[in-house]
Design an enzyme around this catalytic site. Structure first.
Site, PDB file in Angstrom:
ATOM      1  N   ASN A 156      23.475 -28.324  29.044  1.00  0.00           N
ATOM      2  CA  ASN A 156      22.500 -28.192  29.962  1.00  0.00           C
ATOM      3  C   ASN A 156      21.037 -28.310  29.500  1.00  0.00           C
ATOM      4  O   ASN A 156      20.163 -28.799  30.293  1.00  0.00           O
ATOM      5  CB  ASN A 156      22.681 -27.166  31.321  1.00  0.00           C
ATOM      6  CG  ASN A 156      22.417 -25.758  30.340  1.00  0.00           C
ATOM      7  OD1 ASN A 156      22.684 -26.045  29.081  1.00  0.00           O
ATOM      8  ND2 ASN A 156      22.379 -24.725  31.030  1.00  0.00           N
ATOM      9  N   LYS A 179      27.142 -27.585  16.291  1.00  0.00           N
ATOM     10  CA  LYS A 179      28.253 -28.456  17.076  1.00  0.00           C
ATOM     11  C   LYS A 179      27.635 -28.617  18.352  1.00  0.00           C
ATOM     12  O   LYS A 179      27.753 -27.621  19.116  1.00  0.00           O
ATOM     13  CB  LYS A 179      29.466 -28.049  16.997  1.00  0.00           C
ATOM     14  CG  LYS A 179      30.503 -29.024  17.659  1.00  0.00           C
ATOM     15  CD  LYS A 179      31.607 -28.340  18.367  1.00  0.00           C
ATOM     16  CE  LYS A 179      31.124 -27.655  19.639  1.00  0.00           C
ATOM     17  NZ  LYS A 179      30.878 -29.097  20.566  1.00  0.00           N
ATOM     18  N   PRO A 180      27.075 -29.707  18.807  1.00  0.00           N
ATOM     19  CA  PRO A 180      26.519 -29.708  20.072  1.00  0.00           C
ATOM     20  C   PRO A 180      27.677 -30.056  21.447  1.00  0.00           C
ATOM     21  O   PRO A 180      28.735 -30.344  20.958  1.00  0.00           O
ATOM     22  CB  PRO A 180      25.406 -31.011  20.045  1.00  0.00           C
ATOM     23  CG  PRO A 180      26.173 -31.902  18.930  1.00  0.00           C
ATOM     24  CD  PRO A 180      26.799 -31.088  17.973  1.00  0.00           C
ATOM     25  N   ALA A 181      27.154 -30.182  22.448  1.00  0.00           N
ATOM     26  CA  ALA A 181      28.302 -30.262  23.532  1.00  0.00           C
ATOM     27  C   ALA A 181      28.558 -31.841  23.434  1.00  0.00           C
ATOM     28  O   ALA A 181      27.752 -32.558  23.065  1.00  0.00           O
ATOM     29  CB  ALA A 181      27.671 -29.929  24.962  1.00  0.00           C
ATOM     30  N   SER A 233      29.636 -20.743  28.059  1.00  0.00           N
ATOM     31  CA  SER A 233      30.065 -20.073  28.997  1.00  0.00           C
ATOM     32  C   SER A 233      30.556 -18.509  28.396  1.00  0.00           C
ATOM     33  O   SER A 233      30.833 -18.701  27.205  1.00  0.00           O
ATOM     34  CB  SER A 233      31.322 -20.711  29.882  1.00  0.00           C
ATOM     35  OG  SER A 233      32.382 -20.869  28.513  1.00  0.00           O
ATOM     36  N   GLU A 254      24.605 -15.912  23.807  1.00  0.00           N
ATOM     37  CA  GLU A 254      23.960 -16.353  25.002  1.00  0.00           C
ATOM     38  C   GLU A 254      24.814 -16.956  26.101  1.00  0.00           C
ATOM     39  O   GLU A 254      25.145 -18.008  25.904  1.00  0.00           O
ATOM     40  CB  GLU A 254      22.870 -17.347  24.835  1.00  0.00           C
ATOM     41  CG  GLU A 254      21.829 -16.772  23.849  1.00  0.00           C
ATOM     42  CD  GLU A 254      20.786 -15.827  24.558  1.00  0.00           C
ATOM     43  OE1 GLU A 254      19.751 -15.503  23.760  1.00  0.00           O
ATOM     44  OE2 GLU A 254      20.816 -15.697  25.561  1.00  0.00           O
ATOM     45  N   CYS A 288      21.433 -21.356  33.121  1.00  0.00           N
ATOM     46  CA  CYS A 288      21.864 -20.114  33.082  1.00  0.00           C
ATOM     47  C   CYS A 288      21.149 -19.151  33.741  1.00  0.00           C
ATOM     48  O   CYS A 288      21.701 -18.039  34.046  1.00  0.00           O
ATOM     49  CB  CYS A 288      22.078 -19.563  31.628  1.00  0.00           C
ATOM     50  SG  CYS A 288      20.652 -19.634  30.946  1.00  0.00           S
ATOM     51  N   GLU A 385      29.284 -18.249  38.866  1.00  0.00           N
ATOM     52  CA  GLU A 385      28.010 -19.382  38.768  1.00  0.00           C
ATOM     53  C   GLU A 385      28.219 -20.472  39.424  1.00  0.00           C
ATOM     54  O   GLU A 385      29.248 -21.380  38.989  1.00  0.00           O
ATOM     55  CB  GLU A 385      28.120 -19.232  36.997  1.00  0.00           C
ATOM     56  CG  GLU A 385      26.519 -19.716  36.446  1.00  0.00           C
ATOM     57  CD  GLU A 385      26.812 -19.799  34.845  1.00  0.00           C
ATOM     58  OE1 GLU A 385      27.827 -19.978  34.566  1.00  0.00           O
ATOM     59  OE2 GLU A 385      25.794 -19.413  34.464  1.00  0.00           O
ATOM     60  N   GLU A 462      16.882 -14.524  21.816  1.00  0.00           N
ATOM     61  CA  GLU A 462      16.036 -15.881  21.296  1.00  0.00           C
ATOM     62  C   GLU A 462      14.810 -16.013  21.635  1.00  0.00           C
ATOM     63  O   GLU A 462      14.456 -15.704  22.806  1.00  0.00           O
ATOM     64  CB  GLU A 462      16.990 -17.227  21.661  1.00  0.00           C
ATOM     65  CG  GLU A 462      18.348 -17.029  21.121  1.00  0.00           C
ATOM     66  CD  GLU A 462      19.154 -18.129  21.434  1.00  0.00           C
ATOM     67  OE1 GLU A 462      19.001 -19.022  22.512  1.00  0.00           O
ATOM     68  OE2 GLU A 462      20.077 -18.512  20.765  1.00  0.00           O
TER      69      GLU A 462
HETATM   70  N1  LIG Z   1      22.760 -17.909  28.259  1.00  0.00           N
HETATM   71  C1  LIG Z   1      22.202 -18.635  27.832  1.00  0.00           C
HETATM   72  O1  LIG Z   1      21.033 -18.854  27.264  1.00  0.00           O
HETATM   73  C2  LIG Z   1      22.615 -20.085  28.258  1.00  0.00           C
HETATM   74  C3  LIG Z   1      21.929 -21.132  28.123  1.00  0.00           C
HETATM   75  C4  LIG Z   1      22.655 -22.602  28.389  1.00  0.00           C
HETATM   76  C5  LIG Z   1      23.886 -22.434  29.133  1.00  0.00           C
HETATM   77  N2  LIG Z   1      24.501 -21.227  29.366  1.00  0.00           N
HETATM   78  C6  LIG Z   1      25.735 -21.182  30.010  1.00  0.00           C
HETATM   79  O2  LIG Z   1      26.540 -22.292  29.195  1.00  0.00           O
HETATM   80  C7  LIG Z   1      27.470 -22.554  30.413  1.00  0.00           C
HETATM   81  C8  LIG Z   1      27.409 -24.249  30.545  1.00  0.00           C
HETATM   82  O3  LIG Z   1      27.389 -25.076  29.433  1.00  0.00           O
HETATM   83  P1  LIG Z   1      28.815 -25.723  29.034  1.00  0.00           P
HETATM   84  O4  LIG Z   1      29.679 -26.039  29.966  1.00  0.00           O
HETATM   85  O5  LIG Z   1      28.445 -26.532  28.030  1.00  0.00           O
HETATM   86  O6  LIG Z   1      29.385 -24.270  28.294  1.00  0.00           O
HETATM   87  P2  LIG Z   1      30.700 -24.337  27.407  1.00  0.00           P
HETATM   88  O7  LIG Z   1      31.156 -22.825  27.163  1.00  0.00           O
HETATM   89  O8  LIG Z   1      31.929 -25.142  28.099  1.00  0.00           O
HETATM   90  O9  LIG Z   1      30.618 -25.246  26.292  1.00  0.00           O
HETATM   91  C9  LIG Z   1      29.485 -24.717  25.328  1.00  0.00           C
HETATM   92  C10 LIG Z   1      29.903 -25.345  23.987  1.00  0.00           C
HETATM   93  O10 LIG Z   1      31.026 -24.743  23.472  1.00  0.00           O
HETATM   94  C11 LIG Z   1      31.888 -25.653  22.937  1.00  0.00           C
HETATM   95  N3  LIG Z   1      33.315 -25.251  23.059  1.00  0.00           N
HETATM   96  C12 LIG Z   1      33.943 -25.266  24.077  1.00  0.00           C
HETATM   97  N4  LIG Z   1      35.251 -24.743  23.710  1.00  0.00           N
HETATM   98  C13 LIG Z   1      35.253 -24.444  22.590  1.00  0.00           C
HETATM   99  C14 LIG Z   1      36.057 -24.017  21.810  1.00  0.00           C
HETATM  100  N5  LIG Z   1      37.439 -23.427  21.767  1.00  0.00           N
HETATM  101  N6  LIG Z   1      35.909 -23.829  20.115  1.00  0.00           N
HETATM  102  C15 LIG Z   1      34.467 -24.253  19.901  1.00  0.00           C
HETATM  103  N7  LIG Z   1      33.530 -24.410  20.692  1.00  0.00           N
HETATM  104  C16 LIG Z   1      33.741 -24.769  22.011  1.00  0.00           C
HETATM  105  C17 LIG Z   1      31.497 -26.818  23.867  1.00  0.00           C
HETATM  106  O11 LIG Z   1      31.965 -28.141  23.118  1.00  0.00           O
HETATM  107  C18 LIG Z   1      29.978 -26.822  23.890  1.00  0.00           C
HETATM  108  O12 LIG Z   1      29.454 -27.376  22.466  1.00  0.00           O
HETATM  109  C19 LIG Z   1      27.118 -21.850  31.720  1.00  0.00           C
HETATM  110  O13 LIG Z   1      27.901 -20.805  31.924  1.00  0.00           O
HETATM  111  C20 LIG Z   1      25.654 -21.394  31.563  1.00  0.00           C
HETATM  112  O14 LIG Z   1      25.396 -20.349  31.961  1.00  0.00           O
HETATM  113  C21 LIG Z   1      24.074 -20.049  29.111  1.00  0.00           C
HETATM  114  O1  LIG Z   2      20.335 -22.818  30.816  1.00  0.00           O
HETATM  115  C1  LIG Z   2      19.749 -21.732  30.283  1.00  0.00           C
HETATM  116  C2  LIG Z   2      18.446 -22.105  29.502  1.00  0.00           C
HETATM  117  O2  LIG Z   2      18.262 -20.947  28.693  1.00  0.00           O
HETATM  118  C3  LIG Z   2      17.399 -22.322  30.586  1.00  0.00           C
HETATM  119  S1  LIG Z   2      15.547 -21.976  29.940  1.00  0.00           S
HETATM  120  O3  LIG Z   2      15.175 -23.439  30.150  1.00  0.00           O
HETATM  121  O4  LIG Z   2      15.840 -21.313  28.687  1.00  0.00           O
HETATM  122  O5  LIG Z   2      15.278 -21.298  31.184  1.00  0.00           O
END
Ligand SMILES: NC(=O)c1ccc[n+]([C@@H]2O[C@H](COP(=O)([O-])OP(=O)(O)OC[C@H]3O[C@@H](n4cnc5c(N)ncnc54)[C@H](O)[C@@H]3O)[C@@H](O)[C@H]2O)c1
Ligand SMILES: O=C[C@H](O)CS(=O)(=O)O
Length: 484
Positions: A156, A179-181, A233, A254, A288, A385, A462
């Site tokens: 995101n 490792k990015p998404a 997540s 996070e 998030c 969420e 962070e």
């Molecule tokens: N707290 C924060 O700062 C913050 C910021 C941004 C997003 N988020 C949260 O992230 C979620 C959305 O992002 P998302 O859909 O990419 O989350 P996700 O957990 O599905 O994926 C995040 C990352 O983890 C990797 N991943 C998934 N399964 C894995 C595994 N088994 N082993 C290693 N890596 C793995 C994915 O490829 C991706 O790079 C939401 O819940 C959001 O609230 C939190």
């Molecule tokens: O989704 C989570 C990000 O941390 C949002 S923010 O740009 O840092 O507020």
């Protein structure tokens, strides 16, 4: 819409391992607005993840041995290059993630701000001396870089979530494997291109794409990895935490959120509506820290809902690369399905759609920005969420009632409330169980402040000087024999 860059070299599609861009184009990266193929990236696995960690381990000591000022200068150069290439980076980000270009530019500035901040903080990772308990000895405390950091990041904020980890890690003298998404790898790879141009040495910053579980298995078990920094997540965060236990790694998490957004009778209602719009609809509700539950006190409930619905009706949905669009697509069709499920559940249990409420006429991954009223705690939107452009509005009567409702979740990332009563501001701020509280503001993120949550929203911070703590070890030196 074809991606036309001033510097086509920023559309890097190979992984960066030990200073070399490598790998075959396999996995598709698609534009969520159009479904068009943007590029393909390598599908790396355990073997390549091991190579990347080994490269980071090899690069660690020389990088840590540099003077803090030398690291600072290189990081500052990286910042300058990110800003100089802001437009290309924003175009890449919008193409792969979907957010409107204006928001993508904002994210690039936000991402760059962490590099700028930690370029300076690199020179301020100080130790301390403590008055000794012995006349013949002195107590010294130093802070040293932990070593190799693994960073796993979400889709995101594909630029901001990279630099929010990489900047403090590299500033401290650590090296990293990112490792990015899979949905948004191109922003990470473009940042890696600029990092190389800035003079970040081979092996210090590695980026690998591909089989997440296989790569994650290496990053959470390789003995050279000291810290696993994860943003994503809560479910995956828990998995990585379990996997990291075998080698007792520090896990900086996070995770997910479920932010309450509370409006009291004494609030500035127009300011509250403005705050709700940015908190709820930034990135199409895919952040998030988005307002996930809006609680409005009885005396202003109807007025707030009417004002909010009017603003929401004015949002412009479309391809984020199109001028004047303020709401792009959701990241995938599955994300739209989830939003639809949440709405169906809420309306089946008595909620009323005030505006929006269904898939957008553009089809695919577009959804109408939505406000629902008459929402109650038994609905899924109260517990999960939403991660989409839906604003569920709950009514409440008393301060005690709304604090209890706001805290009735396993999450604890961000919360917001609007009031102009100073006593209430302190009572509610202290009563909310969250890592961050926005008071009379719907936006709280800044590189100057410690970003992070409590409970099942995470355990790390962070940004600010606190952000360095994840990447240093405190070492206690007792210097004895001083009386001989
Ligand atoms: N707290 C924060 O700062 C913050 C910021 C941004 C997003 N988020 C949260 O992230 C979620 C959305 O992002 P998302 O859909 O990419 O989350 P996700 O957990 O599905 O994926 C995040 C990352 O983890 C990797 N991943 C998934 N399964 C894995 C595994 N088994 N082993 C290693 N890596 C793995 C994915 O490829 C991706 O790079 C939401 O819940 C959001 O609230 C939190
Ligand atoms: O989704 C989570 C990000 O941390 C949002 S923010 O740009 O840092 O507020």
């Amino acid at each position: 819409m074809t991606l036309v860059l001033t510097d086509p070299g920023l559309l890097e599609t190979r992984c960066l391992v030990d200073g070399v861009f490598v790998g075959e184009a396999v996995d598709a990266v698609e534009n969520p607005a159009t479904g068009a193929l943007i590029a393909r990236v390598p599908r790396f696995g355990a073997a390549q993840a091991t190579q990347a960690v080994d490269a980071a381990a090899k690069a660690f000591k020389p990088w840590a041995a540099k003077l803090a000022k030398e690291r600072s200068i290189i990081l500052r150069r990286w910042f300058d290059l990110i800003i100089a290439n802001r437009e290309d980076l924003a175009l890449i980000l919008t193409a792969e993630q979907g957010k409107p270009l204006a928001e993508a530019r904002g994210e690039i500035d936000y991402a760059a701000s962490y590099v700028e901040f930690y370029a300076e903080e690199a020179k301020r990772i100080n130790g301390e001396t403590i008055p000794s308990h012995r006349p013949d000895a002195r107590i010294i405390v130093t802070r040293q870089p932990v070593g190799v950091v693994a960073a796993i990041t979400p889709w995101n904020f594909p630029a901001g979530m990279i630099t929010r980890k990489l900047a403090p890690a590299l500033a401290a003298g650590c090296t990293a494997v990112v490792k990015p998404a899979p949905e948004t790898p191109l922003s990470a790879l473009a940042l890696a291109v600029l990092a190389q141009r800035a003079g970040i040495p081979a092996g210090v910053f590695n980026v690998i794409t591909g089989d997440a579980p296989a790569i994650g298995g290496v990053l959470t078990s390789h003995p050279a990895v000291r810290v696993v920094g994860f943003t994503g997540s809560t479910e995956v965060g828990k998995l990585l935490m379990r996997q990291s236990a075998g080698t007792v790694k520090k896990v900086a998490l996070e995770l997910g959120g479920n932010a309450p957004f509370i409006v009291f009778d004494d609030a500035d209602l127009d300011a509250a509506v403005e705050g709700a719009m940015i908190s709820k609809f930034r990135n199409m509700g895919q952040t998030c820290v988005c307002a996930n539950r809006l609680y409005v006190q009885g005396g202003v409930y109807d007025a707030f809902v009417a004002k909010l619905a009017q603003k929401v009706a004015g949002l412009v949905v479309g391809d984020g690369a199109t001028a004047n669009v303020t709401q792009g697509p959701l990241i995938t069709a599955e994300a739209v399905d989830k939003v639809e499920r949440h709405l169906a559940d809420a309306t089946a249990k008595g909620a009323r759609v005030v505006v929006g409420g269904k898939r957008h006429a553009l089809g695919r991954t577009f959804f109408e920005p939505t406000v629902v009223s008459g929402v109650t705690r038994d609905m899924a939107v109260a517990r999960e969420e939403i991660f989409g452009p839906v604003a569920p509005v709950f009514r409440f009567e008393t301060e005690a009632e709304v604090i209890a409702a706001a805290n009735d979740t396993e999450f604890g990332l961000a919360a917001y409330f609007y009031s102009r009563d100073v006593g209430r501001i302190f009572r509610v701020a202290e009563g909310l169980e969250y890592g961050m509280v926005g008071i009379n503001s719907g936006l709280l993120s800044s590189e100057l402040a410690p970003f992070g949550g409590i409970k099942e929203s995470g355990n790390s911070r962070e940004g600010s000087h606190h952000g360095i703590a994840e990447f240093v070890d405190i070492k206690y030196l007792l210097v004895g024999g001083l009386d001989r």
